[in-house]
Scaffold this motif. Structure first.
Motif, PDB file in Angstrom:
ATOM      1  N   GLN A   1     -18.413   5.389  -1.087  1.00 25.96           N
ATOM      2  CA  GLN A   1     -18.749   6.869  -0.520  1.00 25.96           C
ATOM      3  C   GLN A   1     -18.678   6.842   0.973  1.00 25.96           C
ATOM      4  O   GLN A   1     -17.846   5.828   1.568  1.00 25.96           O
ATOM      5  CB  GLN A   1     -20.280   6.907  -1.275  1.00 25.96           C
TER       6      GLN A   1
ATOM      7  N   LYS B   1     -10.553   0.853   5.414  1.00 27.16           N
ATOM      8  CA  LYS B   1     -10.114   1.616   5.902  1.00 27.16           C
ATOM      9  C   LYS B   1      -9.572   1.127   6.988  1.00 27.16           C
ATOM     10  O   LYS B   1     -10.626  -0.859   7.546  1.00 27.16           O
ATOM     11  CB  LYS B   1     -10.708   2.573   5.991  1.00 27.16           C
TER      12      LYS B   1
ATOM     13  N   ILE C   1     -15.792   3.476  -6.817  1.00 29.25           N
ATOM     14  CA  ILE C   1     -14.308   3.553  -5.611  1.00 29.25           C
ATOM     15  C   ILE C   1     -14.827   3.406  -4.510  1.00 29.25           C
ATOM     16  O   ILE C   1     -15.890   4.086  -4.069  1.00 29.25           O
ATOM     17  CB  ILE C   1     -14.066   4.946  -6.309  1.00 29.25           C
TER      18      ILE C   1
ATOM     19  N   MET D   1     -10.810   0.714  -7.648  1.00 31.18           N
ATOM     20  CA  MET D   1     -11.220   1.431  -9.184  1.00 31.18           C
ATOM     21  C   MET D   1     -12.346   0.610 -10.084  1.00 31.18           C
ATOM     22  O   MET D   1     -11.357  -0.062 -10.799  1.00 31.18           O
ATOM     23  CB  MET D   1     -10.497   2.241  -9.990  1.00 31.18           C
TER      24      MET D   1
ATOM     25  N   PRO E   1      -6.668  -3.361  -7.719  1.00 33.29           N
ATOM     26  CA  PRO E   1      -6.621  -2.594  -7.849  1.00 33.29           C
ATOM     27  C   PRO E   1      -8.047  -2.016  -8.740  1.00 33.29           C
ATOM     28  O   PRO E   1      -8.635  -0.868  -8.383  1.00 33.29           O
ATOM     29  CB  PRO E   1      -5.750  -0.979  -7.221  1.00 33.29           C
TER      30      PRO E   1
ATOM     31  N   LEU F   1     -13.141   1.874  -1.038  1.00 37.08           N
ATOM     32  CA  LEU F   1     -11.636   2.089  -0.291  1.00 37.08           C
ATOM     33  C   LEU F   1     -12.495   1.286   0.965  1.00 37.08           C
ATOM     34  O   LEU F   1     -12.685   1.387   1.436  1.00 37.08           O
ATOM     35  CB  LEU F   1     -12.577   4.005   0.484  1.00 37.08           C
TER      36      LEU F   1
ATOM     37  N   SER G   1      -3.502   5.684   5.345  1.00 33.56           N
ATOM     38  CA  SER G   1      -4.046   5.432   4.240  1.00 33.56           C
ATOM     39  C   SER G   1      -4.842   4.897   3.236  1.00 33.56           C
ATOM     40  O   SER G   1      -4.648   3.369   4.014  1.00 33.56           O
ATOM     41  CB  SER G   1      -2.988   5.655   3.303  1.00 33.56           C
ATOM     42  N   PRO G   2      -5.859   4.470   3.094  1.00 32.20           N
ATOM     43  CA  PRO G   2      -7.035   3.266   2.795  1.00 32.20           C
ATOM     44  C   PRO G   2      -6.610   2.898   1.750  1.00 32.20           C
ATOM     45  O   PRO G   2      -6.151   3.126   0.732  1.00 32.20           O
ATOM     46  CB  PRO G   2      -8.185   4.025   2.899  1.00 32.20           C
ATOM     47  N   ALA G   3      -6.866   1.484   1.137  1.00 34.31           N
ATOM     48  CA  ALA G   3      -6.874   1.201  -0.365  1.00 34.31           C
ATOM     49  C   ALA G   3      -7.921   1.532  -0.325  1.00 34.31           C
ATOM     50  O   ALA G   3      -9.305   1.507  -0.189  1.00 34.31           O
ATOM     51  CB  ALA G   3      -6.746  -0.302   0.004  1.00 34.31           C
ATOM     52  N   ARG G   4      -7.112   1.503  -1.807  1.00 37.67           N
ATOM     53  CA  ARG G   4      -8.634   2.367  -2.619  1.00 37.67           C
ATOM     54  C   ARG G   4      -8.635   0.921  -4.126  1.00 37.67           C
ATOM     55  O   ARG G   4      -7.225   1.049  -4.806  1.00 37.67           O
ATOM     56  CB  ARG G   4      -7.780   3.505  -3.853  1.00 37.67           C
TER      57      ARG G   4
ATOM     58  N   ALA H   1      -4.172  -1.828  -1.624  1.00 37.65           N
ATOM     59  CA  ALA H   1      -4.810  -2.707  -2.748  1.00 37.65           C
ATOM     60  C   ALA H   1      -4.146  -3.845  -3.300  1.00 37.65           C
ATOM     61  O   ALA H   1      -3.176  -3.680  -4.148  1.00 37.65           O
ATOM     62  CB  ALA H   1      -5.635  -1.977  -3.924  1.00 37.65           C
TER      63      ALA H   1
END
Length: 420
Positions: free
Chosen positions: A228, A262, A258, A293, A193, A260, A288-291, A190
């Motif tokens: 989600q 993918k 949040i 917030m 992020p 994500l 791994s996904p980018a996250r 990200a």
């Protein structure tokens, strides 16, 4: 010789079905000598068929005919066309140059063996022939199953020397596998992020994800964004290896949201892979996904309410306003007494009138309308009108109050979960 061997296959199919029933009914057991004898015979026949098919003189066209003839012996004469699909590599569902070549050979074989009509399009009563192939030693094994309405009607298997394919530069590994090999090197990051946002308003800066393989950025990589379990958008990377997604938080029932990003593995490798194969790749090559917030501030609401009684006077205690405020609060909205600080304007206009008096029971009616307006641009986001909502009581005042209470409940139930 191959033709003669194939003619025994329907007998073995019938024999296996009968044995399965006898075993299920416990009339025979696994150690029965008759079962072993029939199994040994079938193994011998399959081995002889394999020996004949693995002749160095066998070509794709020969084996396409052999398979078609084996299926024809089990299916018999057909009036409806055969729907033929290209065979996939292993359990992937992905096709190669060999898949297309063999489909053509099998199609020609059906015409020669049983004078079948072959179609690329499925029909309601058509026999559908599909299958898969895999490398086993120095041979390519090809398995076919013919189904009608989902029920297996026939099956056949052939082998082709891999050297025959190599000599003619026929590729049996789908090109998609070159993309699959890159999965082990892909990483998502990200770029921004942490973000602050207002519910219902676009983020000041779109979500950005950097995708690279080892140290090089990757272009045209598809990503899927989730809040989600809900998909909120799709984006593919540009030449700089960045995927950009404008995002608008739809509600503020959670102050921290949040998101994500993918990797869309099926879209990345291309073709039409089997879902089970994609699940297998996700486990084998976990990316791994980018996250992101996102801290979300709720939209603020200014309520302007006019609620009149049956004599045209403003009610001293508002009845619609508190109910609608409660509904908005449940949906994550905040309130302000200053219109210039609000994001949304809620306008309530309601009037009551007297009805009749029947045997000491008084009736009153309420007409009401509610609208929600975006103050930033004047757009009306939601509107609901009610007419002649009826209430009864010991006098007209109580009848009107009852009508207002019923109108308030109807408006609350009519309000959508997401206004903006």
């Amino acid at each position: 010789a191959l033709k003669t061997y194939y003619e025994t296959m329907p007998v073995f199919t019938e024999l296996e079905e009968a044995q399965f029933i006898l075993l299920a009914l416990e009339i025979v057991n696994e150690s029965d000598t008759k079962l072993k004898e029939s199994h040994d015979l079938l193994t011998a026949v399959k081995s002889a068929i394999t020996d004949l098919q693995q002749s160095e003189k066998s070509s794709i066209d020969d084996l396409g005919y052999f398979m078609a003839y084996g299926l024809f012996l089990q299916l018999g004469n057909l009036q409806s066309p055969v729907h033929l699909q290209a065979f996939g590599f292993e359990n992937s569902g992905l096709i190669s140059e060999f898949s297309e070549r063999f489909k053509t050979a099998l199609s020609s074989g059906f015409v020669r063996a049983g004078d079948y009509k072959v179609s690329d399009y499925p029909g309601s009563s058509a026999i559908a022939v599909s299958g898969s192939y895999w490398k086993e030693g120095e041979f390519l094994k090809v398995n076919a199953v013919a189904r009608q309405n989902g029920q297996a009607k026939a099956a056949a298997e052939i082998s082709l020397p891999v050297q025959w394919l190599r000599d003619r530069s026929v590729n049996w590994v789908p090109e998609n596998y070159l993309r699959i090999a890159k999965l082990a090197e892909i990483s998502l990051e990200a770029v921004n992020p942490q973000q602050d946002a207002r519910a219902g308003r676009p983020l000041p800066e779109p979500l950005k994800v950097k995708v690279q393989s080892t140290t090089e950025p990757l272009a045209e990589v598809p990503l899927v964004f989730y809040l989600q379990d809900e998909m909120v958008g799709k984006a593919a990377t540009n030449q700089a290896g960045q995927a950009i997604l404008p995002f608008t938080p739809k509600q503020a029932d959670r102050q921290t949201q949040i998101v994500l990003a993918k990797l869309d593995i099926a879209g990345f490798i291309g073709g039409d892979p089997e879902p089970a194969f994609v699940k297998q790749l996700e486990k084998q090559y976990p990316v791994s996904p980018a996250r992101f917030m996102i801290k979300v501030v709720p939209l603020t609401v200014f309520v302007q309410s006019s609620e009149k009684g049956h004599y045209g006077n403003q009610l001293e205690i508002k009845l619609l306003e508190p109910t609608l405020k409660e509904a908005l609060a449940e949906r994550g909205y905040a309130f302000t007494d200053q219109m210039n600080e609000a994001d949304l304007l809620v306008e309530i206009d309601a009037k009551a009138r007297n009805g009749s008096n029947v045997q000491g029971i008084y009736f009153g009616f309420v007409d009401a309308s509610v609208s929600v307006v975006d103050i930033s641009d004047g757009r009306e986001l939601w509107k609901q009108s009610l007419s002649s909502i009826k209430g009864g009581g010991a006098d007209f005042n109580r009848a009107v109050i009852k009508a207002y209470e019923m109108a308030a409940q109807e408006l609350k139930e009519a309000m959508p979960d997401k206004i903006k």
